[in-house]
Design a protein around this motif. Structure first.
Motif, PDB file in Angstrom:
ATOM      1  N   GLN A  47       1.693 138.141  43.005  1.00 38.33           N
ATOM      2  CA  GLN A  47       0.838 139.189  43.694  1.00 38.33           C
ATOM      3  C   GLN A  47       1.129 140.651  43.815  1.00 38.33           C
ATOM      4  O   GLN A  47       0.551 141.534  43.564  1.00 38.33           O
ATOM      5  CB  GLN A  47       0.624 138.712  45.260  1.00 38.33           C
ATOM      6  CG  GLN A  47       0.047 137.350  45.125  1.00 38.33           C
ATOM      7  CD  GLN A  47      -0.055 136.632  46.819  1.00 38.33           C
ATOM      8  OE1 GLN A  47       0.912 136.980  47.464  1.00 38.33           O
ATOM      9  NE2 GLN A  47      -0.744 135.747  46.868  1.00 38.33           N
ATOM     10  N   SER A  48       2.544 140.989  43.629  1.00 40.00           N
ATOM     11  CA  SER A  48       3.054 142.097  43.674  1.00 40.00           C
ATOM     12  C   SER A  48       2.786 142.783  42.282  1.00 40.00           C
ATOM     13  O   SER A  48       2.414 143.788  42.193  1.00 40.00           O
ATOM     14  CB  SER A  48       4.595 142.157  43.970  1.00 40.00           C
ATOM     15  OG  SER A  48       5.044 143.570  43.850  1.00 40.00           O
ATOM     16  N   ARG A  93       0.798 141.598  40.167  1.00 36.62           N
ATOM     17  CA  ARG A  93      -0.660 141.950  40.094  1.00 36.62           C
ATOM     18  C   ARG A  93      -1.127 143.332  40.676  1.00 36.62           C
ATOM     19  O   ARG A  93      -1.989 144.036  39.957  1.00 36.62           O
ATOM     20  CB  ARG A  93      -1.585 140.781  40.758  1.00 36.62           C
ATOM     21  CG  ARG A  93      -1.462 139.655  39.648  1.00 36.62           C
ATOM     22  CD  ARG A  93      -1.818 138.120  40.390  1.00 36.62           C
ATOM     23  NE  ARG A  93      -2.704 138.305  41.397  1.00 36.62           N
ATOM     24  CZ  ARG A  93      -3.339 137.480  42.470  1.00 36.62           C
ATOM     25  NH1 ARG A  93      -2.346 136.212  42.234  1.00 36.62           N
ATOM     26  NH2 ARG A  93      -4.030 137.365  43.210  1.00 36.62           N
ATOM     27  N   HIS A  94      -0.721 143.517  41.766  1.00 34.85           N
ATOM     28  CA  HIS A  94      -1.232 144.876  42.294  1.00 34.85           C
ATOM     29  C   HIS A  94      -0.744 146.014  41.591  1.00 34.85           C
ATOM     30  O   HIS A  94      -1.599 146.942  41.588  1.00 34.85           O
ATOM     31  CB  HIS A  94      -0.620 145.037  43.705  1.00 34.85           C
ATOM     32  CG  HIS A  94      -1.137 145.997  44.726  1.00 34.85           C
ATOM     33  ND1 HIS A  94      -0.840 147.139  44.625  1.00 34.85           N
ATOM     34  CD2 HIS A  94      -1.890 145.844  45.674  1.00 34.85           C
ATOM     35  CE1 HIS A  94      -1.593 147.970  45.602  1.00 34.85           C
ATOM     36  NE2 HIS A  94      -2.184 147.056  46.161  1.00 34.85           N
ATOM     37  N   PHE A 149      -3.280 145.970  38.349  1.00 28.57           N
ATOM     38  CA  PHE A 149      -4.734 146.211  38.574  1.00 28.57           C
ATOM     39  C   PHE A 149      -5.033 147.364  39.537  1.00 28.57           C
ATOM     40  O   PHE A 149      -6.056 147.898  39.641  1.00 28.57           O
ATOM     41  CB  PHE A 149      -5.215 144.813  39.057  1.00 28.57           C
ATOM     42  CG  PHE A 149      -5.286 143.753  38.182  1.00 28.57           C
ATOM     43  CD1 PHE A 149      -6.172 143.676  37.039  1.00 28.57           C
ATOM     44  CD2 PHE A 149      -4.412 142.639  38.114  1.00 28.57           C
ATOM     45  CE1 PHE A 149      -6.102 142.751  36.233  1.00 28.57           C
ATOM     46  CE2 PHE A 149      -4.310 141.592  37.317  1.00 28.57           C
ATOM     47  CZ  PHE A 149      -5.468 141.561  36.091  1.00 28.57           C
ATOM     48  N   ARG A 150      -4.322 147.330  40.666  1.00 27.43           N
ATOM     49  CA  ARG A 150      -4.626 148.454  41.625  1.00 27.43           C
ATOM     50  C   ARG A 150      -3.420 149.694  41.583  1.00 27.43           C
ATOM     51  O   ARG A 150      -4.079 150.736  42.025  1.00 27.43           O
ATOM     52  CB  ARG A 150      -4.602 147.686  42.911  1.00 27.43           C
ATOM     53  CG  ARG A 150      -5.469 146.713  43.081  1.00 27.43           C
ATOM     54  CD  ARG A 150      -5.472 145.836  44.560  1.00 27.43           C
ATOM     55  NE  ARG A 150      -6.247 144.807  44.544  1.00 27.43           N
ATOM     56  CZ  ARG A 150      -7.655 144.553  44.668  1.00 27.43           C
ATOM     57  NH1 ARG A 150      -8.350 145.811  44.865  1.00 27.43           N
ATOM     58  NH2 ARG A 150      -8.163 143.516  44.669  1.00 27.43           N
ATOM     59  N   ASP A 201      -1.610 142.001  45.686  1.00 31.80           N
ATOM     60  CA  ASP A 201      -3.032 141.547  45.428  1.00 31.80           C
ATOM     61  C   ASP A 201      -3.306 140.134  45.590  1.00 31.80           C
ATOM     62  O   ASP A 201      -2.732 139.274  44.942  1.00 31.80           O
ATOM     63  CB  ASP A 201      -3.253 141.744  43.811  1.00 31.80           C
ATOM     64  CG  ASP A 201      -4.549 141.468  43.128  1.00 31.80           C
ATOM     65  OD1 ASP A 201      -5.622 141.803  43.758  1.00 31.80           O
ATOM     66  OD2 ASP A 201      -4.453 140.361  42.454  1.00 31.80           O
ATOM     67  N   ASP A 215      -6.062 136.801  47.123  1.00 33.12           N
ATOM     68  CA  ASP A 215      -7.551 136.507  47.745  1.00 33.12           C
ATOM     69  C   ASP A 215      -7.461 135.260  47.881  1.00 33.12           C
ATOM     70  O   ASP A 215      -6.566 134.379  47.841  1.00 33.12           O
ATOM     71  CB  ASP A 215      -8.510 136.906  46.567  1.00 33.12           C
ATOM     72  CG  ASP A 215      -8.224 136.261  45.312  1.00 33.12           C
ATOM     73  OD1 ASP A 215      -7.641 135.408  45.174  1.00 33.12           O
ATOM     74  OD2 ASP A 215      -8.711 136.757  44.122  1.00 33.12           O
ATOM     75  N   ASP A 228      -6.014 132.166  45.491  1.00 36.39           N
ATOM     76  CA  ASP A 228      -4.448 132.127  45.248  1.00 36.39           C
ATOM     77  C   ASP A 228      -4.108 130.673  45.733  1.00 36.39           C
ATOM     78  O   ASP A 228      -3.195 129.961  45.205  1.00 36.39           O
ATOM     79  CB  ASP A 228      -3.682 132.846  45.804  1.00 36.39           C
ATOM     80  CG  ASP A 228      -3.924 134.195  45.085  1.00 36.39           C
ATOM     81  OD1 ASP A 228      -3.987 134.412  43.872  1.00 36.39           O
ATOM     82  OD2 ASP A 228      -3.635 135.539  45.725  1.00 36.39           O
ATOM     83  N   ARG A 237      -6.138 136.676  36.534  1.00 41.30           N
ATOM     84  CA  ARG A 237      -5.028 137.740  37.141  1.00 41.30           C
ATOM     85  C   ARG A 237      -4.084 137.540  35.874  1.00 41.30           C
ATOM     86  O   ARG A 237      -3.163 138.226  36.395  1.00 41.30           O
ATOM     87  CB  ARG A 237      -4.882 137.587  38.333  1.00 41.30           C
ATOM     88  CG  ARG A 237      -5.863 137.640  39.446  1.00 41.30           C
ATOM     89  CD  ARG A 237      -6.084 139.053  39.385  1.00 41.30           C
ATOM     90  NE  ARG A 237      -6.559 139.681  40.766  1.00 41.30           N
ATOM     91  CZ  ARG A 237      -7.923 139.561  41.358  1.00 41.30           C
ATOM     92  NH1 ARG A 237      -8.829 138.776  40.725  1.00 41.30           N
ATOM     93  NH2 ARG A 237      -8.299 139.879  42.725  1.00 41.30           N
ATOM     94  N   ASP A 292     -13.976 146.867  42.841  1.00 39.86           N
ATOM     95  CA  ASP A 292     -12.945 146.456  43.436  1.00 39.86           C
ATOM     96  C   ASP A 292     -11.713 146.662  42.709  1.00 39.86           C
ATOM     97  O   ASP A 292     -10.716 147.193  43.202  1.00 39.86           O
ATOM     98  CB  ASP A 292     -13.053 145.138  44.101  1.00 39.86           C
ATOM     99  CG  ASP A 292     -11.846 144.840  44.951  1.00 39.86           C
ATOM    100  OD1 ASP A 292     -11.284 145.558  45.785  1.00 39.86           O
ATOM    101  OD2 ASP A 292     -11.307 143.584  44.773  1.00 39.86           O
ATOM    102  N   LEU A 293     -11.534 146.132  41.624  1.00 35.66           N
ATOM    103  CA  LEU A 293     -10.370 146.171  40.924  1.00 35.66           C
ATOM    104  C   LEU A 293     -10.444 147.371  39.659  1.00 35.66           C
ATOM    105  O   LEU A 293      -9.511 147.588  38.991  1.00 35.66           O
ATOM    106  CB  LEU A 293     -10.279 144.705  40.111  1.00 35.66           C
ATOM    107  CG  LEU A 293      -9.722 143.545  40.894  1.00 35.66           C
ATOM    108  CD1 LEU A 293      -9.469 142.384  39.779  1.00 35.66           C
ATOM    109  CD2 LEU A 293      -8.551 143.795  41.245  1.00 35.66           C
TER     110      LEU A 293
END
Length: 248
Positions: free
Chosen positions: A24-25, A27-28, A31-32, A38, A40, A43, A100, A216-217
């Motif tokens: 998730q880190s 991905r953040h 993507f962000r 990241d 949702d 997951d 993702r 959002d992304l």
């Protein structure tokens, strides 16, 4: 725990909450931007595939995998938020959604990382008898003009067969037909495509006839599908060879 290795990289599935947070880190960051997680609601139902640098231990790529017995519950997929997938509801074989997918900006050898990730997915496909893989390929940003050539090439050569073609579900879409009046520049088109999408297409994959704007992304999503029976035999042999380098 099954691990596949190739050169400096190793691929495996998650086995702890720390693995999921690491994914998730990454991905953040991809993507962000910046630090954060990241996460949702999808997951918790997924397994997370991790590719790590064996020298440093750093996570260099990841994706999540959501399994379906067949197409009956495809509306529970991430992609179904953006696409009408009713045509695939009748698909009568196991399916997996790949989501993702991202590669660390600092990573090198993207091709090797992709091959290893696909080898890990191949092991799962063969173990579960999966017939169809799908997901959303993400183009960075929401400026469709940047991807005019890519979308024109997808429209000209890689559209989904009518039997399975996703339909428009959300109002904010980019129809590929807008760029279909001339021959696309193939080299420029391929350079603009995400690495995962290029690898899907090389294996016989296909796409929707439109992209969806995801504010959002900050991406443009393109639904991507691959029937396992369409994968070229030479490519499948290569992936199986990588699977042979498994450590349990």
């Amino acid at each position: 725990m099954l691990t596949l290795t190739a050169g400096r990289y190793a691929a495996r599935l998650d086995h702890s909450s720390a693995d999921i947070r690491a994914a998730q880190s990454l991905r953040h960051r991809c993507f962000r931007g910046g630090d954060g997680l990241d996460a949702d609601r999808f997951d918790d139902g997924c397994r997370h595939l991790l590719v790590e640098d064996r020298t440093t231990g750093a996570l260099v790529a990841c994706c999540r995998v959501l399994s379906f017995e067949n197409g009956a519950r495809i509306d529970d997929s991430y992609a179904a938020q953006f696409y009408d997938l009713s045509a695939l509801a009748h698909y009568d074989a196991p399916m997996i959604e790949i989501g993702r997918f991202c590669i660390s900006p600092e990573a090198c050898d993207n091709a090797d990382i992709l091959r290893l990730a696909w080898a890990m997915l191949t092991q799962r496909v063969e173990a579960e008898g999966v017939g169809f893989l799908f997901g959303c390929s993400s183009f960075p940003g929401t400026d469709a003009d940047r991807y005019r050539e890519a979308f024109a090439l997808l429209h000209a050569q890689h559209l989904a067969p009518g039997t399975w073609r996703p339909r428009i579900k959300t109002p904010d879409v980019i129809p590929f037909a807008q760029g279909s009046g001339r021959a696309p520049d193939a080299k420029q088109a391929l350079r603009a495509m995400p690495p995962l999408l290029r690898s899907y297409l090389a294996m016989g994959g296909w796409v929707s006839d439109h992209a969806v704007v995801d504010h959002d992304l900050n991406t443009l999503h393109v639904f991507t599908g691959l029937e396992v029976c369409a994968v070229p035999p030479a490519r499948l042999r290569l992936l199986r060879t990588l699977c042979a380098h498994a450590i349990c």
